[in-house]
Design a protein around this motif. Structure first.
Motif, mmCIF file in Angstrom:
data_model
loop_
_atom_site.group_PDB
_atom_site.id
_atom_site.type_symbol
_atom_site.label_atom_id
_atom_site.label_comp_id
_atom_site.label_asym_id
_atom_site.label_seq_id
_atom_site.Cartn_x
_atom_site.Cartn_y
_atom_site.Cartn_z
ATOM 1 N N ARG A 5 -39.376 -1.327 4.170
ATOM 2 C CA ARG A 5 -38.243 -0.921 4.988
ATOM 3 C C ARG A 5 -37.944 -2.075 5.937
ATOM 4 N N THR A 28 -25.849 -3.204 6.058
ATOM 5 C CA THR A 28 -25.891 -1.979 5.272
ATOM 6 C C THR A 28 -24.478 -1.433 5.206
ATOM 7 N N GLY A 30 -22.764 2.049 4.390
ATOM 8 C CA GLY A 30 -23.002 3.468 4.149
ATOM 9 C C GLY A 30 -24.492 3.742 4.012
ATOM 10 N N THR A 31 -24.832 4.764 3.249
ATOM 11 C CA THR A 31 -26.240 5.131 3.090
ATOM 12 C C THR A 31 -26.840 4.647 1.779
ATOM 13 N N ASN A 32 -26.009 4.166 0.843
ATOM 14 C CA ASN A 32 -26.521 3.794 -0.479
ATOM 15 C C ASN A 32 -26.362 2.329 -0.842
ATOM 16 N N HIS A 33 -25.884 1.504 0.066
ATOM 17 C CA HIS A 33 -25.650 0.102 -0.267
ATOM 18 C C HIS A 33 -26.228 -0.805 0.816
ATOM 19 N N ALA A 34 -26.712 -1.948 0.377
ATOM 20 C CA ALA A 34 -27.212 -2.962 1.302
ATOM 21 C C ALA A 34 -26.688 -4.322 0.855
#
Length: 90
Positions: A5, A28, A30-34
């Motif tokens: 993490r 980052t 949103g919650t699903n992409h980095a």
């Protein structure tokens, strides 16, 4: 599988022999992409998995085709390229 993490700005260092690859969490989305940044010497090839798989499947050798040098000032880091619809401008 090693699970790590990281927070934005933190880095991971991968060492293989004398080669070192630095992976940095840049952003980052949103919650699903980095967004990751990679730093390595020029003789280390870094590809997305689907590109790597296509090269392996077809036997295509991208090293056989020289890349034209980038002209300074034409493209800056962070500029959008065609097809990058999901990428947001920072």
């Amino acid at each position: 599988m090693l699970m790590l993490r990281r927070v934005i700005g933190e880095e991971i260092i991968i060492t293989v022999g004398k080669e070192k690859i630095v992976v940095k969490l840049v952003d980052t989305i949103g919650t699903n992409h980095a967004r990751l940044g990679f730093t390595a010497s020029k003789n280390v090839r870094i590809d997305r998995k689907e590109i790597h798989d296509a090269i392996q499947e077809t036997g295509f050798n991208p090293e056989a085709f020289p890349v034209a040098p980038i002209v300074p000032g034409v493209l800056r880091m962070g500029d959008r390229l065609p097809g990058e619809l999901m990428r947001r401008k920072v």
